[in-house]
Design an enzyme around this catalytic site. Structure first.
Site, PDB file in Angstrom:
ATOM      1  N   ASP A  10       0.897  -1.114   0.010  1.00  0.00           N
ATOM      2  CA  ASP A  10       0.108   0.021  -0.262  1.00  0.00           C
ATOM      3  C   ASP A  10       0.946   1.228   0.055  1.00  0.00           C
ATOM      4  OD1 ASP A  10      -2.579  -1.430   0.181  1.00  0.00           O
ATOM      5  OD2 ASP A  10      -1.859  -1.836   1.799  1.00  0.00           O
ATOM      6  N   LYS A  32       0.394  -7.661  -3.196  1.00  0.00           N
ATOM      7  CA  LYS A  32      -0.540  -7.188  -3.753  1.00  0.00           C
ATOM      8  C   LYS A  32      -0.408  -5.607  -4.476  1.00  0.00           C
ATOM      9  CE  LYS A  32      -3.789  -5.578   0.029  1.00  0.00           C
ATOM     10  NZ  LYS A  32      -4.563  -4.650  -0.789  1.00  0.00           N
ATOM     11  N   ASP A  59      -5.831  -6.163  -6.553  1.00  0.00           N
ATOM     12  CA  ASP A  59      -6.831  -5.941  -6.302  1.00  0.00           C
ATOM     13  C   ASP A  59      -7.745  -4.849  -6.253  1.00  0.00           C
ATOM     14  OD1 ASP A  59      -8.444  -5.682  -3.446  1.00  0.00           O
ATOM     15  OD2 ASP A  59      -6.898  -5.415  -2.158  1.00  0.00           O
ATOM     16  N   LYS A  61     -10.802  -5.014  -7.096  1.00  0.00           N
ATOM     17  CA  LYS A  61     -12.511  -4.977  -6.870  1.00  0.00           C
ATOM     18  C   LYS A  61     -13.507  -4.286  -6.887  1.00  0.00           C
ATOM     19  CE  LYS A  61     -11.926  -4.773  -1.561  1.00  0.00           C
ATOM     20  NZ  LYS A  61      -9.632  -4.136  -1.658  1.00  0.00           N
ATOM     21  N   LEU A  62     -13.747  -5.135  -9.018  1.00  0.00           N
ATOM     22  CA  LEU A  62     -14.649  -4.644  -9.737  1.00  0.00           C
ATOM     23  C   LEU A  62     -16.262  -4.812  -9.420  1.00  0.00           C
ATOM     24  CD1 LEU A  62     -11.288  -4.858 -11.661  1.00  0.00           C
ATOM     25  CD2 LEU A  62     -13.332  -5.100 -13.520  1.00  0.00           C
ATOM     26  N   ASP A  64     -19.306  -3.624 -11.671  1.00  0.00           N
ATOM     27  CA  ASP A  64     -20.525  -2.798 -13.057  1.00  0.00           C
ATOM     28  C   ASP A  64     -21.254  -3.831 -13.524  1.00  0.00           C
ATOM     29  OD1 ASP A  64     -20.834  -0.639 -14.975  1.00  0.00           O
ATOM     30  OD2 ASP A  64     -18.661  -0.309 -14.714  1.00  0.00           O
ATOM     31  N   ILE A  65     -21.889  -3.520 -14.709  1.00  0.00           N
ATOM     32  CA  ILE A  65     -22.668  -4.705 -15.743  1.00  0.00           C
ATOM     33  C   ILE A  65     -21.715  -5.193 -15.846  1.00  0.00           C
ATOM     34  CG2 ILE A  65     -24.278  -2.565 -15.729  1.00  0.00           C
ATOM     35  CD1 ILE A  65     -23.240  -2.088 -18.772  1.00  0.00           C
ATOM     36  N   PRO A  66     -22.753  -6.261 -16.013  1.00  0.00           N
ATOM     37  CA  PRO A  66     -21.501  -7.421 -16.860  1.00  0.00           C
ATOM     38  C   PRO A  66     -20.833  -7.689 -18.285  1.00  0.00           C
ATOM     39  CG  PRO A  66     -23.770  -8.649 -15.892  1.00  0.00           C
ATOM     40  CD  PRO A  66     -23.508  -6.377 -15.595  1.00  0.00           C
ATOM     41  N   ASN A  67     -21.439  -6.594 -19.116  1.00  0.00           N
ATOM     42  CA  ASN A  67     -20.682  -6.548 -19.898  1.00  0.00           C
ATOM     43  C   ASN A  67     -19.364  -5.810 -19.358  1.00  0.00           C
ATOM     44  OD1 ASN A  67     -20.424  -6.514 -22.972  1.00  0.00           O
ATOM     45  ND2 ASN A  67     -20.758  -3.960 -22.754  1.00  0.00           N
ATOM     46  N   THR A  68     -19.330  -4.615 -18.877  1.00  0.00           N
ATOM     47  CA  THR A  68     -18.511  -3.206 -18.415  1.00  0.00           C
ATOM     48  C   THR A  68     -16.958  -4.528 -17.846  1.00  0.00           C
ATOM     49  OG1 THR A  68     -19.881  -1.837 -18.735  1.00  0.00           O
ATOM     50  CG2 THR A  68     -17.868  -1.485 -18.004  1.00  0.00           C
ATOM     51  N   THR A 119     -14.829  -6.063   5.790  1.00  0.00           N
ATOM     52  CA  THR A 119     -15.073  -6.835   7.148  1.00  0.00           C
ATOM     53  C   THR A 119     -15.686  -5.098   7.795  1.00  0.00           C
ATOM     54  OG1 THR A 119     -12.491  -6.430   7.067  1.00  0.00           O
ATOM     55  CG2 THR A 119     -13.902  -8.168   6.918  1.00  0.00           C
ATOM     56  N   ARG A 181      -1.782 -10.201  12.110  1.00  0.00           N
ATOM     57  CA  ARG A 181      -1.249  -9.326  13.214  1.00  0.00           C
ATOM     58  C   ARG A 181      -0.213 -10.061  13.811  1.00  0.00           C
ATOM     59  NH1 ARG A 181      -2.207  -6.413   9.871  1.00  0.00           N
ATOM     60  NH2 ARG A 181      -3.284  -3.502  10.776  1.00  0.00           N
ATOM     61  N   GLN A 190      -7.544  -2.356  12.000  1.00  0.00           N
ATOM     62  CA  GLN A 190      -8.432  -3.370  12.399  1.00  0.00           C
ATOM     63  C   GLN A 190      -8.917  -3.377  13.209  1.00  0.00           C
ATOM     64  OE1 GLN A 190      -8.299  -5.523   9.331  1.00  0.00           O
ATOM     65  NE2 GLN A 190      -6.464  -4.707   7.806  1.00  0.00           N
ATOM     66  N   ARG A 211       1.120  -3.218   7.327  1.00  0.00           N
ATOM     67  CA  ARG A 211       1.416  -2.934   8.125  1.00  0.00           C
ATOM     68  C   ARG A 211       2.909  -3.439   9.026  1.00  0.00           C
ATOM     69  NH1 ARG A 211      -3.809   0.501   9.093  1.00  0.00           N
ATOM     70  NH2 ARG A 211      -4.543  -1.363   8.733  1.00  0.00           N
TER      71      ARG A 211
HETATM   72  O1  C5P Z   1      -1.539  -2.855   7.241  1.00  0.00           O
HETATM   73  P1  C5P Z   1      -2.897  -3.665   6.637  1.00  0.00           P
HETATM   74  O2  C5P Z   1      -1.772  -5.116   7.090  1.00  0.00           O
HETATM   75  O3  C5P Z   1      -4.146  -3.861   7.733  1.00  0.00           O
HETATM   76  O4  C5P Z   1      -3.295  -4.209   5.018  1.00  0.00           O
HETATM   77  C1  C5P Z   1      -4.343  -5.117   4.954  1.00  0.00           C
HETATM   78  C2  C5P Z   1      -3.818  -5.450   3.966  1.00  0.00           C
HETATM   79  O5  C5P Z   1      -5.486  -6.478   3.299  1.00  0.00           O
HETATM   80  C3  C5P Z   1      -5.274  -4.138   3.336  1.00  0.00           C
HETATM   81  O6  C5P Z   1      -4.579  -3.778   2.200  1.00  0.00           O
HETATM   82  C4  C5P Z   1      -6.602  -3.417   3.411  1.00  0.00           C
HETATM   83  O7  C5P Z   1      -6.635  -2.991   2.174  1.00  0.00           O
HETATM   84  C5  C5P Z   1      -7.036  -5.062   2.388  1.00  0.00           C
HETATM   85  N1  C5P Z   1      -8.026  -5.713   3.073  1.00  0.00           N
HETATM   86  C6  C5P Z   1      -8.921  -5.543   4.668  1.00  0.00           C
HETATM   87  N2  C5P Z   1     -10.118  -6.168   4.773  1.00  0.00           N
HETATM   88  C7  C5P Z   1     -10.630  -6.286   3.539  1.00  0.00           C
HETATM   89  C8  C5P Z   1     -10.230  -6.186   2.505  1.00  0.00           C
HETATM   90  C9  C5P Z   1      -8.781  -5.691   1.915  1.00  0.00           C
HETATM   91  O8  C5P Z   1      -7.501  -5.278   5.107  1.00  0.00           O
HETATM   92  N3  C5P Z   1     -11.458  -6.376   4.113  1.00  0.00           N
END
Ligand code: C5P
Length: 232
Positions: A10, A32, A59, A61-62, A64-68, A119, A181, A190, A211
């Site tokens: 990130d 990622k 990552d 996360k699309l 939209d409508i199916p065709n797009t 989440t 973590r 989180q 992180r």
């Molecule tokens: O820094 P951290 O370990 O919290 O990063 C978690 C990664 O997972 C971030 O890129 C966050 O956007 C992603 N993510 C998340 N929870 C989700 C979906 C994706 O923490 N439900």
């Protein structure tokens, strides 16, 4: 593809990302790439990281409508990523169209996984903003089952949901779990977290760790600790 640690890069720029990846002189982490980095740098960041020998989870996360979505996926398939994703809320027909778009002429394609309920969405917000009145874990399992029926390979979910997803959709349906973590680390923003060892025990297929690795004093040591707790 088996169990692995995916490092959430990130970062805001290619420069910051490469300064981070340059520290890894041995094993190349699965990376990622999320919206911030992709929108800042464009597809070239994917090609460059791939050329350095990393596997990539794109990552974006699309939804939209199916065709797009089908047409967008047919562009993404040429980036040669290993995993990409979409929102299951786009419906089964959107997910089926996504698979069609992602499949290359030779029949191969990247793994495709679905986001169920984010989440960051809790029961209260889901009822109030989305008018979905069912219990959230039932909604998550329903989305996972729909993704499976559409032909997807797995879901992004909380590590706390991974076991139930496997019970509902089968052991080979992938669970990719952020919210990881170390027991002795900061949890930051989180809310519901697990250690790499706990995630291994409950059967997550991939953990996504940001992180705890990217902000560590020694990111390579933090990464190796995750790998030894989760994979080895
Ligand atoms: O820094 P951290 O370990 O919290 O990063 C978690 C990664 O997972 C971030 O890129 C966050 O956007 C992603 N993510 C998340 N929870 C989700 C979906 C994706 O923490 N439900």
């Amino acid at each position: 593809m088996g169990k692995d640690v995916i490092v959430a890069c990130d970062f805001k720029s290619a420069e910051d990302t490469f300064a981070f990846l340059d520290k890894f002189t041995g094993r190349k982490p699965f990376v990622k790439i999320g919206m911030e980095l992709f929108y800042a740098e464009g597809p070239s960041i994917v090609r460059e990281i791939k050329a350095r020998g990393h596997k990539i989870f794109l990552d974006l996360k699309l939804h939209d409508i199916p065709n797009t979505v089908k047409k967008a996926m047919s562009v993404l398939r040429n980036l040669d990523v290993d995993i990409t994703n979409l929102h299951a809320a786009g419906t089964k027909s959107m997910m089926e169209a996504a698979i069609e778009g992602l499949t290359r002429p030779d029949g191969t394609r990247p793994l495709l996984i679905a986001v169920t309920q984010l989440t960051s969405t809790d029961q209260e917000a889901m009822e109030r903003d989305l008018l979905i009145k069912e219990p959230i874990d039932k909604v998550v399992m329903h989305y996972a089952k729909t993704a499976k029926d559409a032909g997807l390979d797995g879901v992004v979910c909380s590590p706390l949901e991974a076991e139930k997803v496997h019970d509902t959709c089968g052991k080979t349906f992938l669970t990719v779990t952020p919210g990881v973590r170390f027991a002795d680390g900061d949890i930051g923003d989180q809310k519901r977290v697990m250690t790499p060892a706990e995630a291994k025990k409950i059967g997550s297929d991939y953990i996504v760790v940001g992180r705890p690795i990217t902000a560590a004093d020694d990111p390579v040591a933090a990464y190796e600790r995750c790998v030894s707790d989760f994979v080895d």
